[in-house]
Structure formats: C-alpha cells, structure tokens
Design an enzyme around this catalytic site. Sequence first.
Site, short mmCIF file in Angstrom:
data_model
loop_
_atom_site.label_atom_id
_atom_site.label_comp_id
_atom_site.label_asym_id
_atom_site.label_seq_id
_atom_site.Cartn_x
_atom_site.Cartn_y
_atom_site.Cartn_z
N GLY A 73 -0.77 -0.39 18.70
CA GLY A 73 -0.86 -1.84 18.56
C GLY A 73 0.47 -2.50 18.25
N ASN A 76 -7.99 8.96 6.90
CA ASN A 76 -6.93 8.79 5.90
C ASN A 76 -7.46 8.57 4.48
OD1 ASN A 76 -7.70 6.06 5.68
ND2 ASN A 76 -6.14 5.35 7.11
N ARG A 124 -0.78 6.93 21.81
CA ARG A 124 -1.11 8.07 20.96
C ARG A 124 -2.07 8.97 21.71
NH1 ARG A 124 1.31 6.23 16.48
NH2 ARG A 124 1.20 4.00 16.07
N SER A 161 0.81 -1.22 0.00
CA SER A 161 0.00 0.00 0.00
C SER A 161 0.85 1.27 0.00
CB SER A 161 -0.96 -0.05 1.19
OG SER A 161 -1.88 1.01 1.15
N GLU A 175 -12.28 6.25 7.04
CA GLU A 175 -11.29 6.71 7.99
C GLU A 175 -10.81 8.08 7.51
OE1 GLU A 175 -8.87 3.12 9.81
OE2 GLU A 175 -8.81 3.02 7.63
#
Length: 518
Positions: free
Chosen positions: A489, A362, A495, A51, A360
């Site tokens: 994760g 993104n 975060r 990706s 999302e």
Amino acid sequence: MTKNKKYSYGTAGFRTKASDLEAAVYSSGVAAALRSMELKGKTIGVMITASHNPVEDNGVKIIDADGGMLAMEWEDKCTQLANAPSKAEFDFLIKQFLTPTTCQPKVIIGYDTRPSSPRLAELLKVCLDEMSASYIDYGYITTPQLHWLVRLINKSTAASFLEEGPPITEYYDTLTSAFSKIDPSMQDSPTVSRVVVDCANGVGSQPLKTVAGLVKDSLSIELVNTDVRASELLNNGCGADFVKTKQSPPLALEGKIKPNQLYASIDGDADRLIFYYINQNRKFHLLDGDKISTALVGYLNILVKKSGMPFSLGVVQTAYANGASTEYLQDLGITTVFTPTGVKHLHKAAKEFDIGVYFEANGHGTVLFSDKALANLAHPFFTPSPVQAAAIEQLQSYSVLINQAIGDAISDLLATISVLNALHWDASAWSNTYKDLPNKLAKVKVSDRTIYKSTDAERRLVSPDGLQEKIDALVAKYEKGRSFVRASGTEDVVRVYAEASTKQAADELCEKVCQLVL
C-alpha cells in the site's frame, strides 16, 4: 500549512518522522473537535504514538466516539486538512466540515514515552483551545487505554465521567476484577502461574507494573525492558515486532530464557502481544496472533456450548494467517471468515458475530461481544442450570476483561493466561495444538504496483491477466502448498507469501512465484 510534505491518514493515523509531524498534529486536533461537534459533543480521543516504530518517529491518531477507529469518511477529511496548502484553504475546509451546533467539542488526549510526544501534545492543546474545545490530558497512557476510556465516557451516564473523565484506575480495577472472577478454582493450582513480559521499553511498562501488583496473588508477572527514560531503547532489540520478525527472544533475554517458561512481548504502545518459549533442547517457539486467536476461540466455544446460548461464534483471519491455524479451526467446527489486511476490516467482520475473534499474526487483536450477546448474558431468556449459569458468568467476565474497543496487549495477556489455565495448557501443550506450516514472505520490486489487483480477501489476483493461473499451477505441485501476491500500500513492491509442508518447499515455492512476478 504544509511544506514539501504529503500526509495520508491510514489505519494507524498519521505516522512519520517526529520533526515532520506538527501540521498533522494540529490538523488532527481540528478534525477531532469537528468530529465531536458532528456527534453533538460526544468525546473523541487523540493519541500521539508511533507504536512499534523507531524512537525518532511519531504519529497521531483519532479515536472515534465508540472507542474504535475513526470513521472511514473522516480519514479523507483528516488527509485534506493536513495537506491544506494555505491558511485560507485550511479555513475553507473547516467551514466545509463544520456541523453547526451549540455543543462544545470534547476531546481526551494521551501519548507514549517518545521524547517528542509531550511537545506534540502541547501543540495539540493549543489547537484545541483555538477550537474552544474542552479537553482532558491523560498524559502517558497506552493506546488501548485511551480507546477504552473514550468508549467508557460515551457509554456512561455518570456526570463526573462526562465532565472530568474517569480516573485511569477504572481501567485497572475493571480488568483485574474480571480476571479474578474467571474460574477462580484454577487459581489454586494454575498451569501457568508466572509469565515474563518484555515491555519494549515503552509506555506499557507502568500500566503492566500496576496490573502485576493487582493480580500478584494469582499470577506472577515479571517485567523486563521497562526503561522509558532512555528513549533510544524503545523497540530497540525488543518488543513484539522484533520477536515476531526475528523469530528470537529480545536481546536482553538472550541466554537467560528458562526452558518451558512462558514469555511475552508487547509493542511500544501496548496494542500488540506475542508469546514464546524455548523447549528443553533450547529451540525457540513463537506463539503468535494465530495461536492466541485459536486458544481464545477454542475455550469460548466450550463456554458457549455449556451456556446453552445460541450465539454465533467466529474467527476473522487475513491471507497471512498460517494455513495450519485455519485447518485447526475448521476441525473444531468454528466458522472462519477472511478479510483484506488491516485492523479496520477485521474489526468490522468480527462485529457480524455474536462473539467475534480477530487477531493478526503480529499479535494485534481482540474478542468482540455483540450488544445482543451482552443482553442475553445479563438477562438469559431461559432459566439456566447450574452448569449453564457458571458458563454464562464466565462469558460475562471475558466480555469485561477483553477490551471491546480495540486490541489491547494487557487485557489480551490476562485473557490468554486465564484460558491456558482453564484448559490446563502449559506453553508446550499450547504450541502443540497445531504445527505451523513452514512459510516465507518476500518483497519484489515492480515498476507499477497498481496493476496487481486482488480479490477473495487478497488471496487471488484478477490482474495481471493469467498470473493467478500460473501461481495455481505452481502451488498444485507442493504438498499443503499455498501462495498469494499482494501489492504494497505504500511502496512500489509486491509481497509474495508462500507456505508448504516443508521449509525447503515453502522457500522454493516463494522463489518461483517471485520469478513469475518478475
């Protein structure tokens, strides 16, 4: 099987340096064949891609028979196979996971333009031959195209599709035909008649070139960053992830962007899409997944009301969705639900609606139409008026245009532009539907991330004791304040996300929450 390398199959499959991927690719071929056998010979997909990652990386992911992500119980099986310490253990696991059947396993293969992809695809074929599987190699193809093909094959009754696989032209013809049927009156004087697309120098370049040729009479699609031969250019200073992270155009477009012209960027395997433009003062405006989601659901809501269909319509968001987008959706009266981060959670929640939208921030997302909704659109349970019939036809076209298997940058591009034209929105009008709250995302190194446990779709902490109450007290001091802490994760960091009515306030809130974590 593996030496000093631990693999973990996640939402994106296996992903690591291409030089370390052979065992994962081989074991994924075995897993795909075993899954096909379990499903009595249904076709399974295997995609080789990393990706938006750098070119030296690669990955492999398995596409399940419905065209979606691999069933969760098989993620663990893939991990076990890839980490088998010996051939004896590997063979033992195969026997454990094998479903006795007379059906030959069927697999279709695709890969992106990374230099390592063809070599890894050849290794995959060796494995499939050893598993006596039938396979079709689609070569260079986008990840969403392979998802789409798996879904089509397993839903089809055409013998040629089942034996030889549908030609990729089916994808192009289906999308562009549906696009041409969506409100043709808008094509005479469209608000958005041209879009410039940054292809990230990835595998989406050729498919977008094909689509551009098929829709040229109604939409001009100009492509940049299409060099797939110079592999070092992949996702380098370009692509959806770069634009979203840097909040600036691709490097190749710096100084060349025209005010109020709509631009878009996809990622390396064409499953993410981000829009942007600059205004007359040359200020950069990002139109991310939240903006795509609100535009699509806003127009679909209009069509549902016009159609007279009693469909449930909703949007799925994560904690990272900008609070202004959530407020905008609530003002429209559209149901909004939250899930933990990760496409598999969003996709599952979207399926609970007759029409479920998820994106999302993104830029990865899609719109799902339930079987019930599709049946009602095809055969209305009432005699529709002309207005209702037109809306029903539009909804049917969107259900075909938008990839029902997975987020697809190409189909999302066409769907979004059709909505902008239907609503008569240019880039500026779209951007001004709501103003994103200033926000900041930070990482804090911690000794043990596992103590940070969350609830309420990762928006609130239940551990460590008392930390959430301290965050709440801080947030209450800021206008439109919101903040959450979420454990990574993959690494020992947490975060911290914060938003507030001004940039200074958002930065300050983020810094103070980081101090609480420390």
